[in-house]
Write a protein that holds these residues in place. Structure first.
Motif, short mmCIF file in Angstrom:
data_model
loop_
_atom_site.label_atom_id
_atom_site.label_comp_id
_atom_site.label_asym_id
_atom_site.label_seq_id
_atom_site.Cartn_x
_atom_site.Cartn_y
_atom_site.Cartn_z
N ILE A 97 4.82 -2.73 12.49
CA ILE A 97 5.95 -2.41 11.63
C ILE A 97 5.52 -2.21 10.18
N GLU A 98 4.45 -2.89 9.75
CA GLU A 98 4.00 -2.75 8.36
C GLU A 98 3.29 -1.42 8.10
N ASP A 99 3.01 -0.66 9.16
CA ASP A 99 2.37 0.65 8.99
C ASP A 99 3.39 1.79 8.91
N ARG A 100 4.67 1.49 9.05
CA ARG A 100 5.68 2.53 9.00
C ARG A 100 5.71 3.18 7.62
N ARG A 101 5.90 4.49 7.58
CA ARG A 101 5.90 5.23 6.32
C ARG A 101 7.30 5.79 6.02
N LEU A 102 8.31 4.96 6.21
CA LEU A 102 9.67 5.38 5.90
C LEU A 102 9.92 5.24 4.40
N GLU A 103 10.87 6.01 3.88
CA GLU A 103 10.99 6.15 2.44
C GLU A 103 11.83 5.08 1.76
N ASP A 104 12.66 4.37 2.52
CA ASP A 104 13.55 3.39 1.90
C ASP A 104 13.73 2.20 2.84
N THR A 105 14.21 1.08 2.28
CA THR A 105 14.32 -0.15 3.07
C THR A 105 15.42 -0.07 4.12
N ASP A 106 16.47 0.71 3.90
CA ASP A 106 17.51 0.85 4.93
C ASP A 106 16.92 1.47 6.19
N SER A 166 1.20 -9.45 -6.81
CA SER A 166 2.01 -8.24 -6.95
C SER A 166 2.44 -7.65 -5.62
N ALA A 167 2.18 -8.32 -4.51
CA ALA A 167 2.55 -7.80 -3.20
C ALA A 167 4.05 -7.60 -3.10
N VAL A 168 4.46 -6.49 -2.46
CA VAL A 168 5.88 -6.20 -2.29
C VAL A 168 6.17 -5.89 -0.82
N GLY A 169 7.43 -6.08 -0.44
CA GLY A 169 7.83 -5.81 0.93
C GLY A 169 9.21 -6.37 1.21
N LEU A 170 9.40 -6.81 2.45
CA LEU A 170 10.68 -7.35 2.90
C LEU A 170 10.48 -8.75 3.46
N GLY A 175 0.80 -1.22 0.00
CA GLY A 175 0.00 0.00 0.00
C GLY A 175 0.83 1.27 0.00
N HIS A 176 2.06 1.19 0.49
CA HIS A 176 2.93 2.37 0.57
C HIS A 176 4.38 1.92 0.37
N PRO A 177 4.72 1.43 -0.83
CA PRO A 177 6.03 0.81 -1.05
C PRO A 177 7.20 1.80 -0.99
N PRO A 178 8.14 1.58 -0.07
CA PRO A 178 9.33 2.42 -0.04
C PRO A 178 10.33 1.96 -1.10
N GLN A 179 11.34 2.75 -1.30
CA GLN A 179 12.37 2.41 -2.28
C GLN A 179 13.15 1.17 -1.83
N GLY A 180 13.28 0.18 -2.74
CA GLY A 180 14.10 -0.98 -2.45
C GLY A 180 13.36 -2.24 -2.09
N VAL A 181 12.02 -2.21 -1.98
CA VAL A 181 11.29 -3.43 -1.63
C VAL A 181 11.24 -4.37 -2.84
N GLY A 182 10.86 -5.63 -2.58
CA GLY A 182 10.77 -6.63 -3.63
C GLY A 182 9.54 -7.49 -3.45
N PRO A 183 9.31 -8.43 -4.37
CA PRO A 183 8.13 -9.31 -4.27
C PRO A 183 8.21 -10.19 -3.03
N ILE A 184 7.06 -10.42 -2.40
CA ILE A 184 7.04 -11.28 -1.20
C ILE A 184 6.18 -12.51 -1.39
N ASN A 185 5.52 -12.63 -2.55
CA ASN A 185 4.72 -13.81 -2.83
C ASN A 185 5.13 -14.39 -4.18
N ASN A 186 4.28 -15.20 -4.76
CA ASN A 186 4.64 -15.80 -6.04
C ASN A 186 4.49 -14.81 -7.19
N SER A 187 4.83 -15.27 -8.40
CA SER A 187 4.84 -14.37 -9.55
C SER A 187 3.45 -13.90 -9.94
#
Length: 333
Positions: free
Chosen positions: A301-310, A70-74, A55-67
């Protein structure tokens, strides 16, 4: 509930390149080792969970489920030290990363890659962290505990190469079609253990999970030493381990997934009480699932609105410690 100035300061803190997950977790990891020292047996439970930021993908996230999703995260893979009674003593290892979208949907290549290049290498990384902890706590037996995803021949091979190192307790994955040596021939692991005499029965409390209510399960227990043979595509030697087969009986039709556990362990198991103890140890694995729910529902933690994965990983390090503290307090009161 802080001011705008405090919120801005927090963002600056997590954005600081000198602030990262390993540095923030180091004091906690050191304190975990201090708590472990006084215990003869510690269960180092490792497990994987995903953090969804679709819902709010920061820079650097990737796919977390199958192909197809389209869900993304860490991805988070952590290792928590538990006493045999289930009290969490703290983290021993935490790995967090974003999957490469270019590698999604390429499972057909996994047999061609060395273990170091597979996502399953996380289990060996955790095991090696537990081995380091063991050297600092020589009076404690550390048992690395994993679910079916941890059923990797390479993991057992690593343990076999270091006999004084951590022990293993892993639930076998039936689809891997494990083979054992029996009377100079190979036999399927489940068939071998079904032929073993029932050593006894015990009752196991199965906790609530989602809409599934808790229940007390009646379990038949079999155990035996077995010699695992390596998969055909892996050039490794056979390994001697102990197998404990636990099968639920007498359950009602409402139970859609009765217990059917095949545990493989490097801990010597030569009696029914010892087999029951190994089953009790494995049941403590549920504690890390409770811990992951605390990170998501309690710390949010999934509600955090930080801009990047670091920045997210730095924030996650603090939430991991907070969630452990909450989990610990629920156990010790």
């Amino acid at each position: 509930q802080g001011s705008a100035a405090k919120t801005k300061a927090a963002y600056r803190f997590f954005k600081n390149p000198q602030v990262d997950m390993p540095k923030l977790l180091r004091p906690h990891l050191e304190s975990t080792l201090e708590r472990i020292h006084s215990h003869p047996v510690i269960l180092a439970v490792q497990d994987t969970t995903t953090l969804n930021y679709t819902g709010h993908p920061p820079q650097g996230v990737g796919p977390i489920n199958n192909s197809q999703n389209s869900a993304v995260g860490l991805v988070l893979h952590d290792t928590m030290a538990f006493t045999p009674e289930g009290t969490p003593l703290g983290l021993l290892n935490a790995q967090c990363w974003a999957r490469d979208a270019a590698q999604a949907g390429k499972k057909h290549r996994r047999h061609q890659l060395p273990i170091e290049e597979k996502k399953s290498f996380k289990w060996l990384v955790s095991y090696r962290a537990v081995a380091v902890a063991l050297k600092l706590c020589p009076g404690t037996m550390l048992v690395s505990v994993g679910d079916r995803e941890a059923d990797l021949y390479e993991l057992f091979q690593e343990a076999a190469q270091d006999p004084p190192g951590p022990r293993l307790l892993v639930r076998a994955e039936r689809t891997r079609n494990r083979k054992v040596e029996q009377d100079d021939k190979k036999e399927e692991l489940w068939q071998r253990m079904k032929a073993e005499t029932i050593a006894g029965t015990l009752q196991v409390v199965v906790p609530r999970r989602g809409s599934r209510p808790s229940r007390t399960a009646q379990i038949e227990v079999r155990f035996a030493p077995v010699v695992l043979t390596p998969p055909a595509k892996i050039k490794l030697s056979p390994l001697s381990v102990w197998a404990i087969y636990a099968r639920e009986v007498g359950h009602t039709v409402e139970v859609k997934e009765p217990i059917d556990w095949m545990l493989l362990t490097t801990v010597r198991t030569e009696s029914f009480p010892e087999a029951c103890q190994r089953l009790s140890w494995y049941s403590r694995r549920w504690g890390i699932e409770v811990y992951h729910r605390t990170i998501k529902s309690g710390c949010r933690i999934e509600d955090r609105r930080l801009e990047d994965t670091d920045s997210l990983e730095a924030c996650l390090a603090i939430d991991l410690v907070v969630a452990w503290r909450v989990h610990w307090l629920t156990r010790v009161g």
